[in-house]
Enzyme design. Structure first.
Site, PDB file in Angstrom:
ATOM      1  N   TYR A   1     -30.594   5.314 -28.398  1.00 42.70           N
ATOM      2  CA  TYR A   1     -30.189   5.847 -27.083  1.00 42.70           C
ATOM      3  C   TYR A   1     -31.282   5.574 -26.050  1.00 42.70           C
ATOM      4  CZ  TYR A   1     -29.662   9.421 -23.450  1.00 42.70           C
ATOM      5  OH  TYR A   1     -29.583  10.088 -22.251  1.00 42.70           O
TER       6      TYR A   1
ATOM      7  N   ASN B   1     -34.584  17.833 -20.598  1.00 42.71           N
ATOM      8  CA  ASN B   1     -33.361  18.417 -21.177  1.00 42.71           C
ATOM      9  C   ASN B   1     -32.616  19.269 -20.162  1.00 42.71           C
ATOM     10  OD1 ASN B   1     -35.029  17.464 -23.385  1.00 42.71           O
ATOM     11  ND2 ASN B   1     -33.490  18.421 -24.693  1.00 42.71           N
TER      12      ASN B   1
ATOM     13  N   ARG C   1     -33.903  15.532 -37.607  1.00 47.14           N
ATOM     14  CA  ARG C   1     -32.849  14.643 -37.124  1.00 47.14           C
ATOM     15  C   ARG C   1     -33.506  13.309 -36.775  1.00 47.14           C
ATOM     16  NH1 ARG C   1     -29.594  16.508 -31.822  1.00 47.14           N
ATOM     17  NH2 ARG C   1     -31.477  15.647 -30.882  1.00 47.14           N
TER      18      ARG C   1
HETATM   19  N1  LIG Z   1     -27.622  16.112 -20.779  1.00 47.58           N
HETATM   20  C1  LIG Z   1     -28.932  15.780 -20.758  1.00 47.58           C
HETATM   21  O1  LIG Z   1     -29.787  16.587 -21.113  1.00 47.58           O
HETATM   22  C2  LIG Z   1     -29.362  14.407 -20.294  1.00 47.58           C
HETATM   23  C3  LIG Z   1     -30.717  14.115 -20.292  1.00 47.58           C
HETATM   24  C4  LIG Z   1     -31.132  12.841 -19.872  1.00 47.58           C
HETATM   25  C5  LIG Z   1     -30.215  11.919 -19.402  1.00 47.58           C
HETATM   26  N2  LIG Z   1     -28.891  12.233 -19.408  1.00 47.58           N
HETATM   27  C6  LIG Z   1     -27.939  11.243 -18.895  1.00 47.58           C
HETATM   28  O2  LIG Z   1     -27.125  11.841 -17.893  1.00 47.58           O
HETATM   29  C7  LIG Z   1     -25.843  11.212 -17.865  1.00 47.58           C
HETATM   30  C8  LIG Z   1     -24.766  12.263 -17.889  1.00 47.58           C
HETATM   31  O3  LIG Z   1     -24.894  13.046 -19.079  1.00 47.58           O
HETATM   32  P1  LIG Z   1     -23.977  14.328 -19.359  1.00 47.58           P
HETATM   33  O4  LIG Z   1     -24.828  15.301 -20.073  1.00 47.58           O
HETATM   34  O5  LIG Z   1     -23.283  14.740 -18.112  1.00 47.58           O
HETATM   35  O6  LIG Z   1     -22.930  13.719 -20.388  1.00 47.58           O
HETATM   36  P2  LIG Z   1     -21.333  13.833 -20.422  1.00 47.58           P
HETATM   37  O7  LIG Z   1     -20.922  13.261 -21.750  1.00 47.58           O
HETATM   38  O8  LIG Z   1     -20.881  15.211 -20.096  1.00 47.58           O
HETATM   39  O9  LIG Z   1     -20.890  12.867 -19.247  1.00 47.58           O
HETATM   40  C9  LIG Z   1     -20.722  11.467 -19.408  1.00 47.58           C
HETATM   41  C10 LIG Z   1     -19.456  11.084 -18.649  1.00 47.58           C
HETATM   42  O10 LIG Z   1     -19.287   9.660 -18.765  1.00 47.58           O
HETATM   43  C11 LIG Z   1     -17.937   9.388 -19.149  1.00 47.58           C
HETATM   44  N3  LIG Z   1     -17.966   8.146 -19.918  1.00 47.58           N
HETATM   45  C12 LIG Z   1     -18.570   7.906 -21.106  1.00 47.58           C
HETATM   46  N4  LIG Z   1     -18.376   6.646 -21.505  1.00 47.58           N
HETATM   47  C13 LIG Z   1     -17.627   6.045 -20.529  1.00 47.58           C
HETATM   48  C14 LIG Z   1     -17.105   4.744 -20.355  1.00 47.58           C
HETATM   49  N5  LIG Z   1     -17.287   3.774 -21.279  1.00 47.58           N
HETATM   50  N6  LIG Z   1     -16.384   4.477 -19.247  1.00 47.58           N
HETATM   51  C15 LIG Z   1     -16.171   5.448 -18.309  1.00 47.58           C
HETATM   52  N7  LIG Z   1     -16.664   6.691 -18.418  1.00 47.58           N
HETATM   53  C16 LIG Z   1     -17.372   6.992 -19.517  1.00 47.58           C
HETATM   54  C17 LIG Z   1     -17.517  10.584 -19.980  1.00 47.58           C
HETATM   55  O11 LIG Z   1     -16.107  10.750 -20.054  1.00 47.58           O
HETATM   56  C18 LIG Z   1     -18.199  11.726 -19.245  1.00 47.58           C
HETATM   57  O12 LIG Z   1     -17.384  12.238 -18.213  1.00 47.58           O
HETATM   58  C19 LIG Z   1     -25.825  10.251 -19.046  1.00 47.58           C
HETATM   59  O13 LIG Z   1     -26.097   8.946 -18.575  1.00 47.58           O
HETATM   60  C20 LIG Z   1     -26.955  10.741 -19.925  1.00 47.58           C
HETATM   61  O14 LIG Z   1     -27.504   9.702 -20.708  1.00 47.58           O
HETATM   62  C21 LIG Z   1     -28.436  13.454 -19.847  1.00 47.58           C
HETATM   63  O1  LIG Z   2     -27.883  22.046 -33.532  1.00 45.92           O
HETATM   64  C1  LIG Z   2     -28.982  21.632 -33.141  1.00 45.92           C
HETATM   65  C2  LIG Z   2     -29.117  20.842 -31.974  1.00 45.92           C
HETATM   66  C3  LIG Z   2     -30.370  20.402 -31.611  1.00 45.92           C
HETATM   67  N1  LIG Z   2     -31.460  20.720 -32.329  1.00 45.92           N
HETATM   68  C4  LIG Z   2     -32.799  20.256 -31.919  1.00 45.92           C
HETATM   69  O2  LIG Z   2     -33.012  20.696 -30.585  1.00 45.92           O
HETATM   70  C5  LIG Z   2     -33.855  19.761 -29.888  1.00 45.92           C
HETATM   71  C6  LIG Z   2     -33.139  19.310 -28.619  1.00 45.92           C
HETATM   72  O3  LIG Z   2     -32.013  18.549 -29.023  1.00 45.92           O
HETATM   73  P1  LIG Z   2     -30.789  18.230 -28.048  1.00 45.92           P
HETATM   74  O4  LIG Z   2     -30.366  19.472 -27.340  1.00 45.92           O
HETATM   75  O5  LIG Z   2     -29.785  17.471 -28.833  1.00 45.92           O
HETATM   76  O6  LIG Z   2     -31.455  17.288 -26.922  1.00 45.92           O
HETATM   77  P2  LIG Z   2     -32.359  15.982 -27.095  1.00 45.92           P
HETATM   78  O7  LIG Z   2     -32.122  15.285 -28.376  1.00 45.92           O
HETATM   79  O8  LIG Z   2     -33.764  16.381 -26.749  1.00 45.92           O
HETATM   80  O9  LIG Z   2     -31.745  15.043 -25.971  1.00 45.92           O
HETATM   81  C7  LIG Z   2     -31.382  15.537 -24.673  1.00 45.92           C
HETATM   82  O10 LIG Z   2     -32.492  15.417 -23.839  1.00 45.92           O
HETATM   83  C8  LIG Z   2     -32.945  14.082 -23.699  1.00 45.92           C
HETATM   84  C9  LIG Z   2     -34.142  14.100 -22.757  1.00 45.92           C
HETATM   85  O11 LIG Z   2     -35.201  14.826 -23.306  1.00 45.92           O
HETATM   86  C10 LIG Z   2     -31.823  13.233 -23.119  1.00 45.92           C
HETATM   87  O12 LIG Z   2     -32.214  11.929 -23.011  1.00 45.92           O
HETATM   88  C11 LIG Z   2     -30.575  13.304 -23.971  1.00 45.92           C
HETATM   89  O13 LIG Z   2     -29.501  12.627 -23.315  1.00 45.92           O
HETATM   90  C12 LIG Z   2     -30.192  14.714 -24.172  1.00 45.92           C
HETATM   91  O14 LIG Z   2     -29.126  14.744 -25.115  1.00 45.92           O
HETATM   92  C13 LIG Z   2     -34.117  18.614 -30.890  1.00 45.92           C
HETATM   93  O15 LIG Z   2     -35.312  18.876 -31.570  1.00 45.92           O
HETATM   94  C14 LIG Z   2     -32.960  18.751 -31.885  1.00 45.92           C
HETATM   95  O16 LIG Z   2     -33.247  18.249 -33.166  1.00 45.92           O
HETATM   96  C15 LIG Z   2     -31.347  21.497 -33.470  1.00 45.92           C
HETATM   97  O17 LIG Z   2     -32.350  21.787 -34.140  1.00 45.92           O
HETATM   98  N2  LIG Z   2     -30.108  21.939 -33.840  1.00 45.92           N
END
Ligand SMILES: NC(=O)c1ccc[n+]([C@@H]2O[C@H](COP(=O)([O-])OP(=O)(O)OC[C@H]3O[C@@H](n4cnc5c(N)ncnc54)[C@H](O)[C@@H]3O)[C@@H](O)[C@H]2O)c1
Ligand SMILES: O=c1ccn([C@@H]2O[C@H](COP(=O)(O)OP(=O)(O)O[C@H]3O[C@H](CO)[C@@H](O)[C@H](O)[C@H]3O)[C@@H](O)[C@H]2O)c(=O)[nH]1
Length: 329
Positions: free
Chosen positions: A139, A168, A281
Site C-alpha cells: 500500500y 491515522n 500484522r
Molecule cells: N483512512 C486513513 O486513515 C487514511 C490515511 C492515509 C491516507 N488515506 C487515503 O485517503 C483516501 C481516502 O481514504 P478513506 O479512508 O476515505 O477510504 P474509503 O475506502 O472510505 O474511500 C475510498 C473511496 O474510493 C472509492 N474507490 C475505490 N476504488 C475505486 C475505483 N477503482 N474507482 C472509483 N472509486 C473507487 C471507494 O468506493 C470509496 O468511496 C485514500 O486514498 C487513502 O489511501 C487514508
Molecule cells: O483490529 C485491529 C485493527 C488494527 N490493529 C492495529 O492498529 C494499528 C492501526 O491500524 P489501522 O487502524 O489499520 O491503521 P494503519 O494500518 O496504521 O493505516 C492507516 O493509517 C495509515 C497512515 O498511518 C494510512 O496510510 C492507511 O491508509 C490507514 O489505513 C496497527 O498497529 C494495527 O495492527 C489491531 O491491532 N487490531
C-alpha cells in the site's frame, strides 16, 4: 472552482466534498461505490458511478474542471501484503489514468491523498517531509509511486500539485446535514473495530503484535480528526502553485499505542472492550508520529480538535447515530 473529487463517496472524500460545497465550490464525484456510500453525498453533487480507470470519460477537455482532489484508492495496509496486485492496479493504474486525463484536459490543480505509510519505520520522530521514504507494505509503495508520478507530471506539464500525507484519520463530522463517519465492511481500522467490540458486535478486538519496541509493545499511531484533515485540503487547494509539487504531513504530533486507544474507547463508551493478543500484522511499522510544522507554516493549518477523547467521542457518536438510523451512509 469546479472540482472533480475521486472517491468522494468514501469516508474522507465525503467530508471534504461537504467542506468544498460550504466554501462555495461546485463539485462532481467519480466513485465506483466499492467502499463508498451514495448516502454520504448531498443531492446537488453529480455522482459518476465509474471505475477510476475510466476517469477520462468524465474529466474531458470540455468539462471545464479547475481542479481535482484524488481520494479513490484501496486503503488497507494489511490487505495490501496479501493482495498487492489489487493495490497496484487500483492505486497506481487508476492514478496514471487520472494524470493522463488531467494532462489532456489541461487541469492545473491536483490535491492527492498520500500517506504516512511511505515512511516505513522512520529513524527519527516526529516524521518530517524530509524523512527517508521506505514503505513496509505494498500500500505504502503504491502511494509513493503515485507521489513520484505526480512529481514528474508537475515538472513536465506545469501542473500544480500537493500530496497530503495523512497519518491515522479518525472521528466523524457531525454538524452538517448528513452525519459523516467511518463505515467500512468489514472495519479493519483500529478505532471503529474497537467501537464494534464496545457495542457488542464483535466478541473481542485482536491486537496485532505485542513485541514492538514501544512503551507497551503495541504499535503507536498519530490520530487526526477527520474535520481537521479535511480542512487542510481546502487550504492546499488555494495554495497550489503551477509547476510545483508540495508535500505536507498531517497529524497531531502525538503517538498513542494500540492499547492506549483501547483504554480511550473504554473510557468514552463506558463499555468493556475485550482484547485478545494476535500475531503481528504483516507490513505494520512500529511507530508513526507526524511533524506538521510545514503544514502549519506554509498552509496556515491548525488542528481544531487534536485531543484523542474528542476524536474517539465523535467516532462513537457517529457509530450510535448510524445504528439508530439503520443506514450505511
Ligand atoms: N483512512 C486513513 O486513515 C487514511 C490515511 C492515509 C491516507 N488515506 C487515503 O485517503 C483516501 C481516502 O481514504 P478513506 O479512508 O476515505 O477510504 P474509503 O475506502 O472510505 O474511500 C475510498 C473511496 O474510493 C472509492 N474507490 C475505490 N476504488 C475505486 C475505483 N477503482 N474507482 C472509483 N472509486 C473507487 C471507494 O468506493 C470509496 O468511496 C485514500 O486514498 C487513502 O489511501 C487514508
Ligand atoms: O483490529 C485491529 C485493527 C488494527 N490493529 C492495529 O492498529 C494499528 C492501526 O491500524 P489501522 O487502524 O489499520 O491503521 P494503519 O494500518 O496504521 O493505516 C492507516 O493509517 C495509515 C497512515 O498511518 C494510512 O496510510 C492507511 O491508509 C490507514 O489505513 C496497527 O498497529 C494495527 O495492527 C489491531 O491491532 N487490531
Amino acid at each position: 472552482m469546479k472540482l472533480l473529487v475521486t472517491g468522494g463517496a468514501g469516508y474522507i472524500g465525503s467530508v471534504v466534498v461537504h467542506q468544498l460545497l460550504d466554501a462555495g465550490h461546485t463539485v462532481e464525484v467519480i466513485d465506483d461505490l466499492s467502499t463508498g456510500h451514495v448516502g454520504s453525498l448531498p443531492g446537488e453533487v453529480m455522482l459518476h458511478k465509474r471505475d477510476l480507470h475510466e476517469v477520462g470519460e468524465v474529466l474531458t477537455p470540455s468539462a471545464g474542471f479547475d481542479g481535482v482532489l484524488h481520494f479513490a484508492a484501496k486503503i488497507a495496509a494489511g490487505e495490501s501484503v496479501e493482495r498487492p496486485e489489487i493495490y497496484w492496479n487500483t492505486n497506481v493504474g487508476g492514478s496514471l489514468a487520472l494524470l493522463d486525463a488531467i494532462r489532456v484536459a489541461g487541469v492545473q490543480r491536483l490535491v492527492f491523498s498520500s500517506t504516512a505509510a511511505v515512511y516505513g519505520n522512520p529513524s527519527t520522530l516526529p516524521i518530517t517531509e524530509q524523512a527517508t521514504v521506505a514503505p513496509t507494505n505494498p500500500y505504502g509503495w503504491t502511494k509513493l509511486a503515485i507521489d513520484m508520478a505526480i512529481a514528474h507530471a508537475v515538472k513536465a506539464h506545469q501542473l500544480g500539485a500537493t500530496s497530503l500525507r495523512y497519518f491515522n484519520v479518525a472521528g466523524a463530522a457531525l454538524d452538517g446535514p448528513i452525519p459523516l463517519g467511518e463505515c467500512h465492511e468489514p472495519e479493519t481500522h483500529l478505532i471503529p473495530a474497537a467501537l464494534e467490540v464496545a457495542a457488542g458486535l464483535r466478541p473481542s478486538l485482536r491486537i496485532f503484535g505485542g513485541d514492538y519496541p514501544t512503551r507497551d509493545g503495541t504499535c503507536v499511531r498519530d490520530y487526526i480528526h477527520i474535520e481537521d484533515l479535511a480542512a487542510a485540503h481546502l487550504l492546499a487547494l488555494e495554495a497550489i502553485d503551477p509547476g510545483r509539487h508540495k508535500i505536507y504531513n498531517l497529524g497531531n504530533g502525538k503517538g498513542f499505542s494500540n492499547l492506549q486507544i483501547v483504554d480511550m474507547v473504554r473510557a468514552v463508551t463506558g463499555q468493556e472492550v475485550k482484547v485478545s493478543p494476535a500475531p503481528r500484522r504483516a507490513g505494520d511499522p512500529a511507530t508513526l508520529i507526524a511533524s506538521s510544522v510545514r503544514a502549519r507554516a506554509e498552509l496556515g493549518w491548525v488542528a481544531a480538535k487534536p485531543d484523542l477523547a474528542s476524536i474517539v467521542g465523535d467516532a462513537w457518536t457517529f457509530f450510535q447515530t448510524r445504528r439508530i438510523a439503520g443506514s450505511t451512509g
